[in-house]
Design a protein around this motif. Structure first.
Motif, PDB file in Angstrom:
ATOM      1  N   ASN A 162       0.824  -1.211   0.000  1.00 12.32           N
ATOM      2  CA  ASN A 162       0.000   0.000   0.000  1.00 12.32           C
ATOM      3  C   ASN A 162       0.858   1.261   0.000  1.00 12.32           C
ATOM      4  OD1 ASN A 162      -2.486  -1.285  -0.038  1.00 12.32           O
ATOM      5  ND2 ASN A 162      -2.697  -1.298   2.184  1.00 12.32           N
ATOM      6  N   VAL A 163       2.000   1.211   0.657  1.00 12.12           N
ATOM      7  CA  VAL A 163       2.885   2.376   0.752  1.00 12.12           C
ATOM      8  C   VAL A 163       3.821   2.472  -0.445  1.00 12.12           C
ATOM      9  CG1 VAL A 163       4.767   3.417   2.087  1.00 12.12           C
ATOM     10  CG2 VAL A 163       2.777   2.456   3.262  1.00 12.12           C
ATOM     11  N   ALA A 164       4.380   1.330  -0.849  1.00 11.98           N
ATOM     12  CA  ALA A 164       5.483   1.337  -1.820  1.00 11.98           C
ATOM     13  C   ALA A 164       5.101   0.859  -3.212  1.00 11.98           C
ATOM     14  CB  ALA A 164       6.632   0.474  -1.291  1.00 11.98           C
ATOM     15  N   GLY A 165       3.925   0.277  -3.375  1.00  8.48           N
ATOM     16  CA  GLY A 165       3.594  -0.321  -4.656  1.00  8.48           C
ATOM     17  C   GLY A 165       4.428  -1.565  -4.894  1.00  8.48           C
ATOM     18  N   LEU A 166       4.720  -1.858  -6.146  1.00 15.44           N
ATOM     19  CA  LEU A 166       5.470  -3.060  -6.493  1.00 15.44           C
ATOM     20  C   LEU A 166       6.867  -2.756  -7.009  1.00 15.44           C
ATOM     21  CD1 LEU A 166       2.675  -5.184  -8.240  1.00 15.44           C
ATOM     22  CD2 LEU A 166       3.558  -5.413  -5.903  1.00 15.44           C
ATOM     23  N   ASP A 167       7.279  -1.513  -6.950  1.00 17.85           N
ATOM     24  CA  ASP A 167       8.644  -1.179  -7.365  1.00 17.85           C
ATOM     25  C   ASP A 167       9.632  -1.778  -6.367  1.00 17.85           C
ATOM     26  OD1 ASP A 167      11.015   1.092  -6.873  1.00 17.85           O
ATOM     27  OD2 ASP A 167      10.597   0.585  -8.967  1.00 17.85           O
ATOM     28  N   PRO A 168      10.542  -2.650  -6.802  1.00 23.02           N
ATOM     29  CA  PRO A 168      11.429  -3.343  -5.856  1.00 23.02           C
ATOM     30  C   PRO A 168      12.257  -2.420  -4.980  1.00 23.02           C
ATOM     31  CG  PRO A 168      11.508  -4.409  -8.006  1.00 23.02           C
ATOM     32  CD  PRO A 168      10.730  -3.142  -8.183  1.00 23.02           C
ATOM     33  N   TRP A 169      12.675  -1.273  -5.515  1.00 26.89           N
ATOM     34  CA  TRP A 169      13.499  -0.364  -4.725  1.00 26.89           C
ATOM     35  C   TRP A 169      12.722   0.206  -3.553  1.00 26.89           C
ATOM     36  CZ3 TRP A 169      18.547  -0.336  -5.138  1.00 26.89           C
ATOM     37  CH2 TRP A 169      19.129  -0.755  -6.331  1.00 26.89           C
ATOM     38  N   ARG A 170      11.467   0.569  -3.790  1.00 29.48           N
ATOM     39  CA  ARG A 170      10.634   1.126  -2.720  1.00 29.48           C
ATOM     40  C   ARG A 170      10.079   0.028  -1.817  1.00 29.48           C
ATOM     41  NH1 ARG A 170       5.941   4.179  -4.453  1.00 29.48           N
ATOM     42  NH2 ARG A 170       6.046   5.019  -2.334  1.00 29.48           N
ATOM     43  N   LEU A 171       9.784  -1.116  -2.395  1.00 33.79           N
ATOM     44  CA  LEU A 171       9.166  -2.211  -1.640  1.00 33.79           C
ATOM     45  C   LEU A 171      10.171  -2.925  -0.748  1.00 33.79           C
ATOM     46  CD1 LEU A 171       6.511  -3.805  -1.251  1.00 33.79           C
ATOM     47  CD2 LEU A 171       7.201  -5.246  -3.177  1.00 33.79           C
ATOM     48  N   GLY A 172      11.447  -2.830  -1.105  1.00 32.00           N
ATOM     49  CA  GLY A 172      12.461  -3.541  -0.339  1.00 32.00           C
ATOM     50  C   GLY A 172      12.611  -4.991  -0.751  1.00 32.00           C
ATOM     51  N   GLY A 173      12.150  -5.326  -1.930  1.00 31.01           N
ATOM     52  CA  GLY A 173      12.262  -6.686  -2.433  1.00 31.01           C
ATOM     53  C   GLY A 173      11.367  -6.865  -3.645  1.00 31.01           C
ATOM     54  N   GLU A 174      11.447  -8.027  -4.242  1.00 34.30           N
ATOM     55  CA  GLU A 174      10.607  -8.343  -5.397  1.00 34.30           C
ATOM     56  C   GLU A 174       9.303  -8.989  -4.938  1.00 34.30           C
ATOM     57  OE1 GLU A 174      14.001  -9.299  -8.779  1.00 34.30           O
ATOM     58  OE2 GLU A 174      13.068 -10.967  -7.689  1.00 34.30           O
ATOM     59  N   MET A 175       8.266  -8.812  -5.751  1.00 36.38           N
ATOM     60  CA  MET A 175       7.031  -9.562  -5.567  1.00 36.38           C
ATOM     61  C   MET A 175       6.913 -10.545  -6.727  1.00 36.38           C
ATOM     62  SD  MET A 175       4.443  -9.901  -3.492  1.00 36.38           S
ATOM     63  CE  MET A 175       3.982  -8.347  -2.748  1.00 36.38           C
ATOM     64  N   TRP A 176       6.927 -11.828  -6.392  1.00 35.72           N
ATOM     65  CA  TRP A 176       6.764 -12.848  -7.422  1.00 35.72           C
ATOM     66  C   TRP A 176       5.293 -13.214  -7.532  1.00 35.72           C
ATOM     67  CZ3 TRP A 176      10.983 -16.450  -4.919  1.00 35.72           C
ATOM     68  CH2 TRP A 176      12.227 -15.816  -5.011  1.00 35.72           C
ATOM     69  N   GLY A 177       4.853 -13.411  -8.759  1.00 37.17           N
ATOM     70  CA  GLY A 177       3.469 -13.781  -8.985  1.00 37.17           C
ATOM     71  C   GLY A 177       3.356 -15.106  -9.704  1.00 37.17           C
ATOM     72  N   TRP A 178       2.372 -15.886  -9.335  1.00 38.15           N
ATOM     73  CA  TRP A 178       2.078 -17.144 -10.014  1.00 38.15           C
ATOM     74  C   TRP A 178       0.765 -16.979 -10.763  1.00 38.15           C
ATOM     75  CZ3 TRP A 178       3.733 -21.636 -11.786  1.00 38.15           C
ATOM     76  CH2 TRP A 178       2.814 -22.647 -12.067  1.00 38.15           C
ATOM     77  N   TYR A 179       0.812 -17.244 -12.059  1.00 35.98           N
ATOM     78  CA  TYR A 179      -0.361 -17.138 -12.913  1.00 35.98           C
ATOM     79  C   TYR A 179      -0.845 -18.531 -13.284  1.00 35.98           C
ATOM     80  CZ  TYR A 179       0.471 -12.156 -13.614  1.00 35.98           C
ATOM     81  OH  TYR A 179       0.641 -10.807 -13.420  1.00 35.98           O
TER      82      TYR A 179
END
Length: 281
Positions: free
Chosen positions: A37-54
């Motif tokens: 909610n604060v950082a979105g999905l940008d890895p630099w702001r989020l502090g890591g990657e978000m992996w998604g499974w489709y």
């Protein structure tokens, strides 16, 4: 549009789909949801990657890969894909933590490559409440910690972290990052304590916050003051602030072997709704 099952690193444009997955279990996913909610999905702001499974072109499972590795709404197929990605990347996290079943499955596949762990906490009850206890009077001495009281609060935070995790938060960078996190909570009015004669005797923080729920963390009573019921009345006080000012549901998770803490949480109205698991390195 993806038409097959696959895993990939999510991008800012995937935010709405990711939030839809996180909203499927708002209590269990609160920690990561609050960050997104604060950082979105940008890895630099989020502090890591978000992996998604489709699956069949639809995003169905997530895994946060930062300081912690956190499977979220993860199906068995997604866990296998996340484990393979994590294995190829090598261990970069200090822990794996999340809902017990998916975390156990993820660790079972990573342990041959990443093990051994320093400690595995296989069952940590996840608890929630929506109301103040009717028969526990909140401790009137528990209040928000002021910015000028950081020097009073920090020793208690370090003691709690070391006791809970088994290592000092001052290791590595001398505690700069940890102190910044505590200062952020204090600044946002989410750190609470009872302070007597310049010493913290009870403390707790409201960590993750979303529109659905908030999560209490860092509950600690000074060893010399244990046995006085401060955890019960202190938690009732923190609940008062949390339910009034922050979110309609309050959650926490606790080690299953910590019988006094579990009893105190039950006493102020928390009930178990699930379980977490933590793997500490």
């Amino acid at each position: 549009m993806l038409t097959h099952s696959t895993a990939r690193v999510l991008e800012p444009g995937d935010l709405d789909a990711a939030l839809a997955v996180l909203d499927r279990d708002p209590v269990a996913n609160a920690f990561v949801t609050s960050r997104v909610n604060v950082a979105g999905l940008d890895p630099w702001r989020l502090g890591g990657e978000m992996w998604g499974w489709y699956s069949a072109g639809r995003l169905t499972s997530l895994c946060y890969a930062g300081a912690n590795l956190v499977p979220l709404c993860a199906t068995p197929e997604a866990v296998r894909a996340f484990a393979e990605r994590a294995r190829r990347a090598g261990r970069r996290c200090s822990s794996i933590v999340g809902p017990a079943q998916s975390t156990a499955d993820l660790w079972a596949q990573l342990e041959p490559h990443w093990g051994p762990a320093r400690e595995v906490r296989a069952h940590q009850p996840l608890m929630t409440t929506r109301a103040l206890p009717a028969d526990v009077v909140p401790d009137p001495g528990v209040r928000r910690v002021r910015r000028e009281e950081m020097d009073v609060l920090m020793p208690a935070c370090v003691a709690m972290f070391t006791e809970e995790v088994g290592v000092s938060p001052l290791a590595g960078d001398g505690g700069l990052l940890y102190q910044a996190r505590v200062a952020e909570l204090v600044t946002n009015g989410r750190a609470f304590a009872r302070i007597e004669d310049g010493e913290v005797v009870f403390k707790a923080e409201i960590g993750a916050v979303t529109r659905h729920t908030c999560q209490i963390q860092g509950v600690w009573v000074a060893p010399s003051h244990r046995g006085r019921g401060l955890a019960k009345t202190g938690m009732a006080a923190v609940l008062h602030y949390a339910l009034r000012d922050v979110a309609p549901v309050v959650s926490l998770y606790v080690n299953d072997y910590n019988a006094p803490a579990r009893a105190a949480y039950h006493r102020v109205g928390f009930t178990e709704v699930g379980a977490f698991m933590s793997v500490l390195f």
